[in-house]
Write an enzyme that holds these catalytic residues in place. Structure first.
Site, PDB file in Angstrom:
ATOM      1  N   LYS A   1       0.911  -1.070  -0.067  1.00  0.00           N
ATOM      2  CA  LYS A   1       0.185  -0.042   0.186  1.00  0.00           C
ATOM      3  C   LYS A   1       0.987   1.376   0.118  1.00  0.00           C
ATOM      4  O   LYS A   1       0.560   2.319  -0.875  1.00  0.00           O
ATOM      5  CB  LYS A   1      -0.935   0.015   1.267  1.00  0.00           C
ATOM      6  CG  LYS A   1      -2.147  -0.895   1.166  1.00  0.00           C
ATOM      7  CD  LYS A   1      -2.798  -1.350   2.253  1.00  0.00           C
ATOM      8  CE  LYS A   1      -3.634  -2.431   2.043  1.00  0.00           C
ATOM      9  NZ  LYS A   1      -4.676  -3.004   3.139  1.00  0.00           N
TER      10      LYS A   1
ATOM     11  N   GLN B   1      -5.022  -1.590   9.622  1.00  0.00           N
ATOM     12  CA  GLN B   1      -4.864  -3.104   9.007  1.00  0.00           C
ATOM     13  C   GLN B   1      -5.582  -3.862  10.106  1.00  0.00           C
ATOM     14  O   GLN B   1      -4.810  -4.149  11.050  1.00  0.00           O
ATOM     15  CB  GLN B   1      -3.357  -3.192   8.482  1.00  0.00           C
ATOM     16  CG  GLN B   1      -3.280  -4.465   7.863  1.00  0.00           C
ATOM     17  CD  GLN B   1      -3.680  -4.400   6.410  1.00  0.00           C
ATOM     18  OE1 GLN B   1      -4.084  -3.245   5.868  1.00  0.00           O
ATOM     19  NE2 GLN B   1      -3.880  -5.672   5.692  1.00  0.00           N
TER      20      GLN B   1
ATOM     21  N   ASP C   1     -11.271   2.882   4.584  1.00  0.00           N
ATOM     22  CA  ASP C   1     -11.693   1.335   4.414  1.00  0.00           C
ATOM     23  C   ASP C   1     -12.884   1.007   4.446  1.00  0.00           C
ATOM     24  O   ASP C   1     -13.587  -0.026   4.406  1.00  0.00           O
ATOM     25  CB  ASP C   1     -11.056   0.668   5.720  1.00  0.00           C
ATOM     26  CG  ASP C   1      -9.963  -0.155   5.332  1.00  0.00           C
ATOM     27  OD1 ASP C   1      -9.666  -0.501   4.115  1.00  0.00           O
ATOM     28  OD2 ASP C   1      -9.144  -0.758   6.051  1.00  0.00           O
TER      29      ASP C   1
HETATM   30  N1  L37 Z   1      -8.193  -2.274   3.140  1.00  0.00           N
HETATM   31  N2  L37 Z   1      -7.422  -4.373   3.128  1.00  0.00           N
HETATM   32  C1  L37 Z   1      -8.086  -3.179   3.944  1.00  0.00           C
HETATM   33  N3  L37 Z   1      -8.045  -3.331   5.240  1.00  0.00           N
HETATM   34  C2  L37 Z   1      -7.735  -4.563   5.832  1.00  0.00           C
HETATM   35  O1  L37 Z   1      -7.888  -4.204   7.413  1.00  0.00           O
HETATM   36  N4  L37 Z   1      -7.021  -6.536   6.139  1.00  0.00           N
HETATM   37  C3  L37 Z   1      -7.378  -5.508   5.304  1.00  0.00           C
HETATM   38  C4  L37 Z   1      -7.032  -5.466   3.930  1.00  0.00           C
HETATM   39  N5  L37 Z   1      -7.026  -6.528   3.312  1.00  0.00           N
HETATM   40  C5  L37 Z   1      -5.904  -6.337   2.517  1.00  0.00           C
HETATM   41  O2  L37 Z   1      -5.051  -5.615   2.318  1.00  0.00           O
HETATM   42  N6  L37 Z   1      -5.677  -7.687   1.599  1.00  0.00           N
HETATM   43  C6  L37 Z   1      -4.692  -7.555   0.532  1.00  0.00           C
HETATM   44  C7  L37 Z   1      -4.472  -8.867   0.081  1.00  0.00           C
HETATM   45  C8  L37 Z   1      -3.662  -9.220  -1.111  1.00  0.00           C
HETATM   46  C9  L37 Z   1      -3.102  -8.242  -1.593  1.00  0.00           C
HETATM   47  C10 L37 Z   1      -3.192  -6.771  -1.290  1.00  0.00           C
HETATM   48  C11 L37 Z   1      -4.179  -6.567  -0.174  1.00  0.00           C
HETATM   49  C12 L37 Z   1      -2.130  -8.273  -2.804  1.00  0.00           C
HETATM   50  O3  L37 Z   1      -1.360  -7.435  -3.238  1.00  0.00           O
HETATM   51  N7  L37 Z   1      -2.127  -9.472  -3.088  1.00  0.00           N
HETATM   52  C13 L37 Z   1      -1.312  -9.890  -4.346  1.00  0.00           C
HETATM   53  C14 L37 Z   1      -0.462 -10.868  -3.861  1.00  0.00           C
HETATM   54  C15 L37 Z   1       0.656 -10.452  -2.790  1.00  0.00           C
HETATM   55  C16 L37 Z   1       1.628 -11.405  -2.643  1.00  0.00           C
HETATM   56  O4  L37 Z   1       2.479 -11.958  -3.318  1.00  0.00           O
HETATM   57  O5  L37 Z   1       1.820 -11.915  -1.204  1.00  0.00           O
HETATM   58  C17 L37 Z   1      -2.357 -10.431  -5.397  1.00  0.00           C
HETATM   59  O6  L37 Z   1      -1.614 -10.645  -6.599  1.00  0.00           O
HETATM   60  O7  L37 Z   1      -3.353 -11.131  -4.985  1.00  0.00           O
END
Ligand code: L37
Ligand code: NAP
Length: 367
Positions: A127, A171, A194
């Site tokens: 983020k 988070q 959020d």
């Molecule tokens: N806004 N989001 C918000 N608030 C929260 O309190 N828990 C939570 C939340 N969740 C969150 O941020 N989830 C999330 C999950 C996956 C990604 C981003 C945010 C993400 O970027 N995933 C990538 C892989 C990342 C990796 O390789 O570890 C994807 O391509 O799915």
């Protein structure tokens, strides 16, 4: 108790892009929504598909390209969240720059991370990077696992009163000794990017009311459906999972878009019978490969929110990420599927940036 204010990043991008999307105003009080027409989608002719084929409105930008990663018999279109998220970030970059030049205001996002869960730390890092990439200022507070609720609320209050902060994100999950509700209630509703404040969720649930912010992950799911021109109105949708942060708001959003919505959860009997009737499935469970191809209606559209690490000796990390839906099987039955990774995850972050920008615009009455 020690705490650290880790960074303030004030870098802005000067890049100005040809904008691939026609911008429209959503029902959510001016939150940026970026839609484009996509097509043609080359749907299998024998599949009753919910995908509409629309003409592409811009020739100098690629349509969300449909890759078939699964080989063989698979014919589902891949809904490329990574690419769409990049397009959204480009749009936001231009808007942030425009605002800075016009009124000297740079949107700011504060992120509070409590404890040292590795996954949460990764998402918060992503983020922060995303903020940098679009020119949004980011502020991060990291607190140790054994912090008190009052300490977290103290930082929230400071950010509530800081005019350079337009969005505050705590988070989740918080350590179990904290009352999540007390913490989330402390976030100023005007900065609740959020969308987890009960007032925002309540407005999302009510007809004729609009929340100030829509939760990022469900908003990202709907944005993908819009951009891939998946018709929602009148369709049968099933949301698997009913959590406050994904399943429940996703079901509310689908209902606002005039889908007929069923929710499947851990106490649902014969989930496959319900899922089998769905034109659209949003799965947010946290169980690797739980949804099998045989559970899907041919031609269904599958949005897989699940992010599940599974052992993988071939990966340098020793694990790989898979969704809730058995991807290879779904590719043979569905008309369109999101991959994991590269599907909903990047959209979650793009929607967070979008919410932060619209918060700054609303505060400064900038269109
Ligand atoms: N806004 N989001 C918000 N608030 C929260 O309190 N828990 C939570 C939340 N969740 C969150 O941020 N989830 C999330 C999950 C996956 C990604 C981003 C945010 C993400 O970027 N995933 C990538 C892989 C990342 C990796 O390789 O570890 C994807 O391509 O799915
Ligand atoms: P959660 O709070 O644990 O909720 C899981 C939900 O799934 C609950 O409602 C639970 O039912 C239901 N469930 C559990 N097992 C089930 C089963 N066997 N059959 C049917 N339903 C079942 O999880 P979450 O925070 O919503 O996250 C879900 C998944 O999405 C996780 O993999 C998470 O990592 C991922 N996620 C991804 C993103 C992203 O951006 N891509 C963002 C957030 C989360 P009950 O209510 O009955 O317990």
């Amino acid at each position: 108790m020690s705490s650290s204010l880790l960074f303030l990043d004030s870098s802005t991008s000067t890049a100005s892009h040809l904008l691939p999307f026609s911008r429209i105003t959503t029902p959510f009080n001016g939150a940026v929504s970026l839609r484009r027409s996509v097509g043609p989608l080359n749907v299998r002719p024998f599949v009753l598909s919910p995908l509409r084929t629309l003409s592409v409105n811009s020739s100098n930008n690629p349509s969300p390209v449909i890759n078939d990663k699964s080989g063989g018999e698979a014919s589902a279109k891949i809904i490329d969240g990574k690419m769409v998220a990049k397009q959204i970030r480009d749009e936001i970059t231009a808007e942030v720059l425009k605002m800075k030049e016009a009124i000297g205001i740079v949107p700011g996002l504060a992120v509070i991370l409590v404890g040292d869960r590795k996954d949460s730390a990764t998402y918060v890092r992503n983020k922060k990077k995303a903020c940098e990439s679009v020119g949004i200022n980011s502020f991060e507070v990291r607190l140790p696992e054994d912090s008190t609720e009052q300490e977290v609320i103290k930082f929230i209050s400071e950010f509530n009163n800081d005019p350079s902060v337009h969005g505050i994100l705590v988070q989740l999950p918080l350590p179990s000794h904290m009352d999540e509700q007390n913490v989330l209630n402390a976030v100023d509703i005007e900065k609740d990017v959020d969308g987890f404040h009960p007032l925002n969720i309540g407005r999302l649930a009510m007809r004729g009311r609009d929340p100030l912010f829509v939760p990022c992950t469900p908003k990202g799911c709907i944005e993908l459906l819009h951009r891939y021109a998946v018709e929602i109105k009148g369709k049968r949708a099933v949301v698997i999972g009913r959590s406050n942060i994904v399943g429940m708001p996703a079901a509310l959003l689908l209902q606002r878009e005039d889908a007929t919505v069923s929710i499947v959860h851990s106490r649902t009997k014969n989930p496959e019978e319900i899922i089998k009737h769905a034109d659209i499935i949003i799965s947010a469970v946290g169980q690797p490969n739980m949804v099998r191809g045989s559970w899907l209606k041919p031609g269904a559209v599958v949005i897989d929110v699940g992010i599940n690490p599974v052992e993988d000796a071939n990966s340098p990390r020793g694990y790989k990420l898979v969704g809730d839906v058995c991807y290879e099987e779904a590719c043979k039955v569905a008309s369109a599927v999101t991959p994991v990774p590269g599907g909903v995850g990047p959209m979650t972050i793009a929607m967070l940036l979008s919410n932060t920008l619209s918060s700054a615009k609303r505060t400064h009455n900038f269109q």
